[in-house]
Design an enzyme around this catalytic site. Structure first.
Site, PDB file in Angstrom:
ATOM      1  N   LYS A  22      73.136 -28.802  67.409  1.00 48.02           N
ATOM      2  CA  LYS A  22      71.666 -28.888  67.459  1.00 48.02           C
ATOM      3  C   LYS A  22      71.036 -27.515  67.254  1.00 48.02           C
ATOM      4  CE  LYS A  22      69.476 -28.926  71.607  1.00 48.02           C
ATOM      5  NZ  LYS A  22      68.409 -27.925  71.665  1.00 48.02           N
ATOM      6  N   ASN A  23      71.593 -26.517  67.920  1.00 53.20           N
ATOM      7  CA  ASN A  23      70.962 -25.194  67.879  1.00 53.20           C
ATOM      8  C   ASN A  23      71.151 -24.469  66.550  1.00 53.20           C
ATOM      9  OD1 ASN A  23      70.035 -25.683  70.391  1.00 53.20           O
ATOM     10  ND2 ASN A  23      71.344 -24.196  71.455  1.00 53.20           N
ATOM     11  N   ARG A  92      60.266 -26.679  72.246  1.00 53.81           N
ATOM     12  CA  ARG A  92      59.992 -25.254  72.171  1.00 53.81           C
ATOM     13  C   ARG A  92      60.541 -24.609  70.894  1.00 53.81           C
ATOM     14  NH1 ARG A  92      60.173 -20.073  74.895  1.00 53.81           N
ATOM     15  NH2 ARG A  92      61.891 -19.077  73.843  1.00 53.81           N
ATOM     16  N   CYS A 116      62.463 -27.594  77.387  1.00 45.55           N
ATOM     17  CA  CYS A 116      63.017 -27.756  78.728  1.00 45.55           C
ATOM     18  C   CYS A 116      62.223 -26.935  79.730  1.00 45.55           C
ATOM     19  CB  CYS A 116      64.462 -27.278  78.756  1.00 45.55           C
ATOM     20  SG  CYS A 116      65.639 -28.451  78.117  1.00 45.55           S
ATOM     21  N   ARG A 121      60.177 -18.912  79.846  1.00 50.90           N
ATOM     22  CA  ARG A 121      60.577 -18.872  78.430  1.00 50.90           C
ATOM     23  C   ARG A 121      59.482 -18.290  77.534  1.00 50.90           C
ATOM     24  NH1 ARG A 121      64.258 -23.922  76.821  1.00 50.90           N
ATOM     25  NH2 ARG A 121      65.416 -22.283  75.872  1.00 50.90           N
ATOM     26  N   PRO A 122      59.146 -17.035  77.741  1.00 56.79           N
ATOM     27  CA  PRO A 122      58.092 -16.432  76.936  1.00 56.79           C
ATOM     28  C   PRO A 122      58.518 -16.226  75.485  1.00 56.79           C
ATOM     29  CG  PRO A 122      59.136 -14.771  78.319  1.00 56.79           C
ATOM     30  CD  PRO A 122      59.761 -16.087  78.672  1.00 56.79           C
ATOM     31  N   ILE A 123      57.546 -15.934  74.646  1.00 60.10           N
ATOM     32  CA  ILE A 123      57.866 -15.683  73.231  1.00 60.10           C
ATOM     33  C   ILE A 123      57.378 -14.301  72.802  1.00 60.10           C
ATOM     34  CG2 ILE A 123      58.024 -18.095  72.469  1.00 60.10           C
ATOM     35  CD1 ILE A 123      55.098 -17.768  71.476  1.00 60.10           C
ATOM     36  N   ASP A 124      57.230 -13.412  73.803  1.00 62.04           N
ATOM     37  CA  ASP A 124      56.698 -12.082  73.495  1.00 62.04           C
ATOM     38  C   ASP A 124      57.541 -11.331  72.463  1.00 62.04           C
ATOM     39  OD1 ASP A 124      58.554 -12.210  75.663  1.00 62.04           O
ATOM     40  OD2 ASP A 124      58.204 -10.096  76.067  1.00 62.04           O
ATOM     41  N   LEU A 125      58.868 -11.515  72.491  1.00 63.14           N
ATOM     42  CA  LEU A 125      59.720 -10.771  71.546  1.00 63.14           C
ATOM     43  C   LEU A 125      59.502 -11.268  70.113  1.00 63.14           C
ATOM     44  CD1 LEU A 125      63.015 -10.697  73.644  1.00 63.14           C
ATOM     45  CD2 LEU A 125      61.305  -8.885  73.442  1.00 63.14           C
ATOM     46  N   ASP A 305      73.924 -22.735  78.492  1.00 65.40           N
ATOM     47  CA  ASP A 305      73.862 -24.169  78.196  1.00 65.40           C
ATOM     48  C   ASP A 305      75.059 -24.944  78.766  1.00 65.40           C
ATOM     49  OD1 ASP A 305      71.477 -23.814  76.949  1.00 65.40           O
ATOM     50  OD2 ASP A 305      72.214 -24.061  74.904  1.00 65.40           O
ATOM     51  N   ARG A 397      68.014 -35.556  73.629  1.00 68.14           N
ATOM     52  CA  ARG A 397      67.592 -34.417  72.796  1.00 68.14           C
ATOM     53  C   ARG A 397      68.800 -33.713  72.184  1.00 68.14           C
ATOM     54  NH1 ARG A 397      64.763 -30.100  75.866  1.00 68.14           N
ATOM     55  NH2 ARG A 397      65.138 -29.184  73.834  1.00 68.14           N
TER      56      ARG A 397
HETATM   57  C1  UD1 Z   1      68.362 -20.680  72.515  1.00 67.53           C
HETATM   58  C2  UD1 Z   1      68.937 -22.077  72.552  1.00 67.53           C
HETATM   59  C3  UD1 Z   1      69.095 -22.559  73.991  1.00 67.53           C
HETATM   60  C4  UD1 Z   1      69.911 -21.548  74.788  1.00 67.53           C
HETATM   61  C5  UD1 Z   1      69.351 -20.151  74.646  1.00 67.53           C
HETATM   62  C6  UD1 Z   1      70.214 -19.080  75.285  1.00 67.53           C
HETATM   63  C7  UD1 Z   1      68.119 -23.039  70.493  1.00 67.53           C
HETATM   64  C8  UD1 Z   1      67.258 -24.058  69.844  1.00 67.53           C
HETATM   65  N1  UD1 Z   1      68.063 -22.970  71.824  1.00 67.53           N
HETATM   66  O1  UD1 Z   1      67.081 -20.765  73.136  1.00 67.53           O
HETATM   67  O2  UD1 Z   1      69.765 -23.822  73.969  1.00 67.53           O
HETATM   68  O3  UD1 Z   1      69.899 -21.915  76.160  1.00 67.53           O
HETATM   69  O4  UD1 Z   1      69.216 -19.811  73.248  1.00 67.53           O
HETATM   70  O5  UD1 Z   1      71.491 -19.106  74.766  1.00 67.53           O
HETATM   71  O6  UD1 Z   1      68.875 -22.344  69.852  1.00 67.53           O
HETATM   72  N2  UD1 Z   1      62.920 -14.322  76.160  1.00 67.53           N
HETATM   73  C9  UD1 Z   1      61.850 -13.499  76.379  1.00 67.53           C
HETATM   74  N3  UD1 Z   1      60.970 -13.291  75.359  1.00 67.53           N
HETATM   75  C10 UD1 Z   1      61.115 -13.861  74.137  1.00 67.53           C
HETATM   76  C11 UD1 Z   1      62.222 -14.703  73.910  1.00 67.53           C
HETATM   77  C12 UD1 Z   1      63.110 -14.933  74.956  1.00 67.53           C
HETATM   78  O7  UD1 Z   1      61.698 -12.955  77.468  1.00 67.53           O
HETATM   79  O8  UD1 Z   1      60.279 -13.632  73.252  1.00 67.53           O
HETATM   80  C13 UD1 Z   1      63.853 -14.594  77.266  1.00 67.53           C
HETATM   81  C14 UD1 Z   1      63.841 -16.067  77.673  1.00 67.53           C
HETATM   82  O9  UD1 Z   1      62.809 -16.344  78.565  1.00 67.53           O
HETATM   83  C15 UD1 Z   1      65.205 -16.199  78.303  1.00 67.53           C
HETATM   84  C16 UD1 Z   1      66.075 -15.255  77.453  1.00 67.53           C
HETATM   85  O10 UD1 Z   1      65.180 -14.369  76.819  1.00 67.53           O
HETATM   86  O11 UD1 Z   1      65.178 -15.748  79.626  1.00 67.53           O
HETATM   87  C17 UD1 Z   1      66.921 -15.965  76.406  1.00 67.53           C
HETATM   88  O12 UD1 Z   1      66.100 -16.687  75.538  1.00 67.53           O
HETATM   89  P1  UD1 Z   1      66.459 -16.955  74.004  1.00 67.53           P
HETATM   90  O13 UD1 Z   1      67.789 -16.321  73.685  1.00 67.53           O
HETATM   91  O14 UD1 Z   1      65.299 -16.597  73.180  1.00 67.53           O
HETATM   92  O15 UD1 Z   1      66.662 -18.523  74.002  1.00 67.53           O
HETATM   93  P2  UD1 Z   1      66.038 -19.563  72.979  1.00 67.53           P
HETATM   94  O16 UD1 Z   1      66.129 -19.031  71.606  1.00 67.53           O
HETATM   95  O17 UD1 Z   1      64.759 -20.058  73.500  1.00 67.53           O
END
Ligand code: UD1
Length: 417
Positions: A22-23, A92, A116, A121-125, A305, A397
């Protein structure tokens, strides 16, 4: 809403072939947008997240056809850059379309994403990196409006190796002007799969699987065919199912290297594991041994996961185990449900202490997220009596026909609508 009813106690036995991850599928479907041509993506299981991503692509004008386990995606007709709010809230990962749409059209509007419920789960990065490449991003009323007059390559140092941010930058950089370097990039196998797809589509990109990824922007990409890598989390979940039921299982069509951290931890619990090419045979132990410390980390560390499934397993361990969830905050919602089955678990922020009990007893429970939901099913397979798991849509999912799959391996499980 559908629920699973499980009569615990059956040993799981048999062979399973693992389908596409899926990922990997989600970012690669997003990547098909960039070319504006037809791509053929195969090894796709029937998952709710894939359906949602397909609906989003259709809603912006793409044509998507399903042929068996293949999706044919024609992105030439895309004529919208605003992503539908209700679908984005549901998943997301739809944020991954930002990089792709911005690259091709120079604009995208999207509401803050859902998914989930595991921490903020911010997207600041993602936003910081796209801004560094020249995107102008305005945030108002829960919406993000992004535009650019042409993205520029940039030297990006990620504060954390975020999977989604790494993928978004790879997509945006593929047709940006000049060179993009992503430092402290995520190293997950799904990042390598995305690179493989992008290369077939004509991108100049290298380094996926290491901490530094370099992308030389090219003027455009083309359509291509790609087969998705096997889902290491589905494989790992089934291996835990075999361990928790003292069963015997062969998981086939996997990449063993992707499962090394899971295999190592299952061996600590006493599982006998034999590797043969792209298959693993597992024989569950009579009594599950505890794990001194299970710490989730970015790949190649132990995957977050797989944390919930291991917690379910360790509830019946012969001693005390500790889990340290370092990747996500608030990813222990399954713990309170497992306690209702008789498990002895205490959580302290990101740490969980699990004192093994002799036996779990069936209870009525709620899946609150995807992997946590799967963990409850695993616990139900081992428990004495009947377990009901409500809200199975979370599980669908990421697992194709989970109850049918488990039935095929000897579980007594049914799905009631
Ligand atoms: C992806 C996977 C998810 C998995 C996760 C970690 C997909 C579709 N999903 O999620 O199944 O659990 O990797 O292996 O591939 N973070 C920030 N700012 C950001 C982005 C992330 O602080 O802009 C933090 C998140 O809150 C979290 C950590 O970084 O604590 C890891 O997140 P990230 O690696 O981005 O996971 P996803 O890509 O959302």
């Amino acid at each position: 809403m559908a629920k699973y009813i499980i009569q615990g106690g059956n040993r799981l036995e048999g062979e399973v072939e693992i389908k596409g991850a899926k990922n990997s599928i989600l970012p690669i479907l997003a990547a098909t947008v960039i070319s504006g041509e037809v791509s053929k993506i195969s090894n796709i299981p029937q998952l709710r997240d894939v359906e949602v991503m397909t609906k989003i692509l259709l809603s912006i004008g793409a044509k998507v056809e399903k042929e068996g386990d293949q999706l044919l995606i024609d992105t030439s007709s895309i004529d919208k850059t605003q992503l539908p709010e209700e679908l984005v809230r549901e998943m997301r990962s739809s944020i991954i379309l930002m990089g792709a749409l911005l690259a091709r059209f120079g604009e995208v509007s999207v509401s803050y994403p859902g998914g989930c419920e595991i921490g903020p789960r911010p997207i600041d990065l993602h936003l910081k990196s796209l801004r560094q490449m020249g995107a102008i991003i305005e945030e108002s009323h829960g919406f993000l409006h992004c535009r650019s007059l042409g993205l520029q390559g940039a030297d990006i140092q990620l504060d954390y190796p975020s999977v989604g941010a790494t993928e978004n930058i790879m997509l945006a950089a593929s047709i940006a002007e000049g060179r993009t370097i992503i430092r402290n990039a995520a190293r997950e196998p799904e990042i390598i799969d995305l690179q493989d797809y992008l290369r077939k589509a004509g991108a100049k990109i290298k380094g996926a699987g290491t901490s530094v990824i370099t992308v030389e922007g090219v003027p455009s990409l083309k359509g291509c065919s790609h087969r998705i890598i096997p889902d290491r989390i589905v494989a790992g979940t089934l291996m835990v199912a075999a361990t928790i039921t003292k069963g015997e299982m062969v998981v086939k069509d996997i990449v063993v290297e992707h499962l090394q951290s899971t295999v190592a931890k299952l061996r600590e619990t006493g599982a006998n594991i034999f590797i043969n090419g792209n298959a693993i045979k597992l024989i569950g132990p009579e009594r599950v041994e505890p794990i001194e410390l299970l710490q989730t980390l970015p790949y190649p560390g132990f995957p977050t996961d797989m944390q919930a499934q291991f917690m379910a397993l360790l509830t019946i361990g012969n001693g005390t185990s500790i889990i340290n969830e370092t990747v996500f905050e608030n990813r222990f919602k399954h713990a309170e449900e497992l306690v209702r089955m008789g498990a002895n678990i205490k959580t302290f922020g990101k740490v969980a202490v699990i004192k093994g009990v002799k036996e779990l007893t069936g209870a009525r429970m709620y899946a609150k997220d995807l992997r946590g939901g799967a963990a409850l099913v695993l616990a139900g397979l081992a428990a004495e009596g009947i377990t009901e798991v409500e809200n199975t849509f979370h599980i669908s999912r990421g697992y194709e026909n989970f109850h049918n799959l488990l039935q095929g391996l000897g579980a007594n499980i049914s799905c009631v609508k």
